[in-house]
Design a protein around this motif. Structure first.
Motif, PDB file in Angstrom:
ATOM      1  N   GLY A  26      22.843  -4.139  42.353  1.00  0.00           N
ATOM      2  CA  GLY A  26      23.212  -4.247  43.767  1.00  0.00           C
ATOM      3  C   GLY A  26      22.043  -4.059  44.718  1.00  0.00           C
ATOM      4  O   GLY A  26      21.862  -4.855  45.656  1.00  0.00           O
ATOM      5  N   PRO A  27      21.195  -3.008  44.521  1.00  0.00           N
ATOM      6  CA  PRO A  27      20.080  -2.785  45.451  1.00  0.00           C
ATOM      7  C   PRO A  27      19.085  -3.949  45.499  1.00  0.00           C
ATOM      8  O   PRO A  27      18.519  -4.236  46.553  1.00  0.00           O
ATOM      9  CB  PRO A  27      19.401  -1.522  44.890  1.00  0.00           C
ATOM     10  N   VAL A  28      18.878  -4.632  44.380  1.00  0.00           N
ATOM     11  CA  VAL A  28      17.957  -5.777  44.359  1.00  0.00           C
ATOM     12  C   VAL A  28      18.538  -6.920  45.185  1.00  0.00           C
ATOM     13  O   VAL A  28      17.836  -7.557  45.980  1.00  0.00           O
ATOM     14  CB  VAL A  28      17.678  -6.234  42.901  1.00  0.00           C
ATOM     15  N   LEU A  29      19.836  -7.162  45.027  1.00  0.00           N
ATOM     16  CA  LEU A  29      20.503  -8.195  45.823  1.00  0.00           C
ATOM     17  C   LEU A  29      20.413  -7.862  47.313  1.00  0.00           C
ATOM     18  O   LEU A  29      20.137  -8.732  48.139  1.00  0.00           O
ATOM     19  CB  LEU A  29      21.979  -8.320  45.424  1.00  0.00           C
ATOM     20  N   ARG A  30      20.636  -6.606  47.637  1.00  0.00           N
ATOM     21  CA  ARG A  30      20.602  -6.183  49.048  1.00  0.00           C
ATOM     22  C   ARG A  30      19.211  -6.383  49.659  1.00  0.00           C
ATOM     23  O   ARG A  30      19.073  -6.875  50.776  1.00  0.00           O
ATOM     24  CB  ARG A  30      21.037  -4.714  49.178  1.00  0.00           C
ATOM     25  N   GLU A  31      18.176  -6.025  48.902  1.00  0.00           N
ATOM     26  CA  GLU A  31      16.801  -6.175  49.395  1.00  0.00           C
ATOM     27  C   GLU A  31      16.458  -7.655  49.581  1.00  0.00           C
ATOM     28  O   GLU A  31      15.786  -8.036  50.543  1.00  0.00           O
ATOM     29  CB  GLU A  31      15.836  -5.496  48.416  1.00  0.00           C
ATOM     30  N   LEU A  32      16.955  -8.487  48.703  1.00  0.00           N
ATOM     31  CA  LEU A  32      16.759  -9.930  48.808  1.00  0.00           C
ATOM     32  C   LEU A  32      17.377 -10.456  50.103  1.00  0.00           C
ATOM     33  O   LEU A  32      16.730 -11.190  50.867  1.00  0.00           O
ATOM     34  CB  LEU A  32      17.424 -10.593  47.590  1.00  0.00           C
ATOM     35  N   VAL A  33      18.616 -10.066  50.351  1.00  0.00           N
ATOM     36  CA  VAL A  33      19.326 -10.521  51.553  1.00  0.00           C
ATOM     37  C   VAL A  33      18.668  -9.959  52.814  1.00  0.00           C
ATOM     38  O   VAL A  33      18.543 -10.661  53.827  1.00  0.00           O
ATOM     39  CB  VAL A  33      20.823 -10.131  51.473  1.00  0.00           C
ATOM     40  N   TYR A  89      28.239 -12.935  49.652  1.00  0.00           N
ATOM     41  CA  TYR A  89      29.043 -13.064  50.871  1.00  0.00           C
ATOM     42  C   TYR A  89      29.107 -11.728  51.608  1.00  0.00           C
ATOM     43  O   TYR A  89      28.894 -11.647  52.817  1.00  0.00           O
ATOM     44  CB  TYR A  89      30.459 -13.546  50.517  1.00  0.00           C
ATOM     45  N   SER A  90      29.382 -10.678  50.855  1.00  0.00           N
ATOM     46  CA  SER A  90      29.513  -9.335  51.432  1.00  0.00           C
ATOM     47  C   SER A  90      28.184  -8.849  52.023  1.00  0.00           C
ATOM     48  O   SER A  90      28.138  -8.312  53.129  1.00  0.00           O
ATOM     49  CB  SER A  90      30.000  -8.377  50.334  1.00  0.00           C
ATOM     50  N   LEU A  91      27.083  -9.068  51.297  1.00  0.00           N
ATOM     51  CA  LEU A  91      25.770  -8.601  51.766  1.00  0.00           C
ATOM     52  C   LEU A  91      25.307  -9.376  53.001  1.00  0.00           C
ATOM     53  O   LEU A  91      24.821  -8.779  53.971  1.00  0.00           O
ATOM     54  CB  LEU A  91      24.735  -8.749  50.649  1.00  0.00           C
ATOM     55  N   GLY A  96      25.125  -9.769  59.369  1.00  0.00           N
ATOM     56  CA  GLY A  96      25.562 -10.680  60.431  1.00  0.00           C
ATOM     57  C   GLY A  96      25.266 -12.129  60.143  1.00  0.00           C
ATOM     58  O   GLY A  96      25.100 -12.936  61.064  1.00  0.00           O
ATOM     59  N   MET A  97      25.203 -12.466  58.853  1.00  0.00           N
ATOM     60  CA  MET A  97      24.865 -13.838  58.471  1.00  0.00           C
ATOM     61  C   MET A  97      25.968 -14.434  57.595  1.00  0.00           C
ATOM     62  O   MET A  97      26.817 -13.720  57.074  1.00  0.00           O
ATOM     63  CB  MET A  97      23.531 -13.858  57.706  1.00  0.00           C
ATOM     64  N   ARG A  98      25.912 -15.752  57.452  1.00  0.00           N
ATOM     65  CA  ARG A  98      26.893 -16.445  56.624  1.00  0.00           C
ATOM     66  C   ARG A  98      26.170 -17.196  55.513  1.00  0.00           C
ATOM     67  O   ARG A  98      25.021 -17.620  55.688  1.00  0.00           O
ATOM     68  CB  ARG A  98      27.694 -17.432  57.473  1.00  0.00           C
TER      69      ARG A  98
END
Length: 258
Positions: A26-33, A89-91, A96-98
């Motif tokens: 999860g943290p890697v995905l979050r940092e990417l986004v 989608y959630s991240l 504030g992005m789609r």
């Protein structure tokens, strides 16, 4: 650099998104986004090519009774794909992005209506400020005409959309003159397409679900994309701020140029 960069393709590999137990991080995905949101604020379009669906599906299904390897991959990917998109989608929503999913097969890149249709889809999404997330449509791809891996898909998308940069995120810091863990091997900061650096690459053994592309494939794709005047980078996707640092011209990863 960023004044000239308006559109980039970022490919993130399975080994970046998972830990040693093949669980999605999860943290890697979050940092990417987060990084994509930073670039979005600067007016840079980002197209994400994301692996991970097969692993995400395998995490849910575990071992299956399906013996045919290609059918098993289709099943894992079909189950994992919506799971990966739910994460994204959630991240993106948090920032504030789609985002949107764009699944493609190799024939979609052949000249003609399929190709034009795909360009229109991507351009439509980008014009609305939506982040396209590309992946192979494993459920309907025929084995003989599959992409060799998502590196190839990312290269084709970069060419299709006239991207200014292609960034291939791996679990290594770039291309080295030997094994990355060997203290005598050095990272190559810049490679020209006519340089013989293939001698530095050793074949890697990957387990099922871990993704199809090794460093030899990345090198081939990086050189091929750079030949089309799209500077291409191989860098470590688990390194904090790696995408933004590349766009800011910091010496990160290995840059391939014509």
């Amino acid at each position: 650099m960023q004044d000239t960069v308006k559109r980039i393709v970022v490919k993130v590999g399975t080994n970046v998104l998972t830990n040693k137990d093949n669980r999605i991080l999860g943290p890697v995905l979050r940092e990417l986004v987060r990084q994509i949101s930073v670039l979005n604020e600067r007016g840079i379009n980002v197209i994400l090519v994301s692996s991970g669906s097969a692993i995400a599906g395998k995490e849910i299904l575990g071992d299956t009774k399906i013996t045919d390897k290609s059918v098993r991959r289709q099943v894992y990917s079909s189950v994992g794909q919506p799971r990966m998109m739910r994460h994204y989608y959630s991240l993106f929503h948090d920032y504030g992005m789609r985002c949107a999913q764009v699944l493609a097969t190799k024939r979609d890149f052949d000249p003609g209506k399929h190709r034009e249709n795909m360009i229109n889809c991507y351009e439509g999404l980008l014009s609305e400020g939506v982040i396209p997330i590309a992946n192979e449509d494993d459920a309907v791809s025929l084995t003989m005409s599959m992409f060799s891996d998502n590196d190839e898909l990312a290269s084709l998308v970069a060419e299709l959309l006239d991207a200014d940069r292609l960034i291939i995120l791996s679990d290594t810091d770039g291309l080295f003159t030997g094994h990355p863990d060997d203290e005598n091997s050095k990272k190559l900061d810049e490679v020209k397409v006519d340089q013989n650096v293939e001698k530095y690459v050793k074949a890697s053994s990957k387990k099922e679900g871990e993704g199809r592309g090794g460093m030899a494939s990345k090198l081939r794709i990086a050189k091929g994309t750079a030949k089309k005047d799209i500077p291409t980078y191989i860098a470590n996707g688990k390194r904090e701020n790696v995408i933004v640092d590349i766009i800011d011209d910091k010496e990160v990863g290995t840059k391939f140029i014509h």
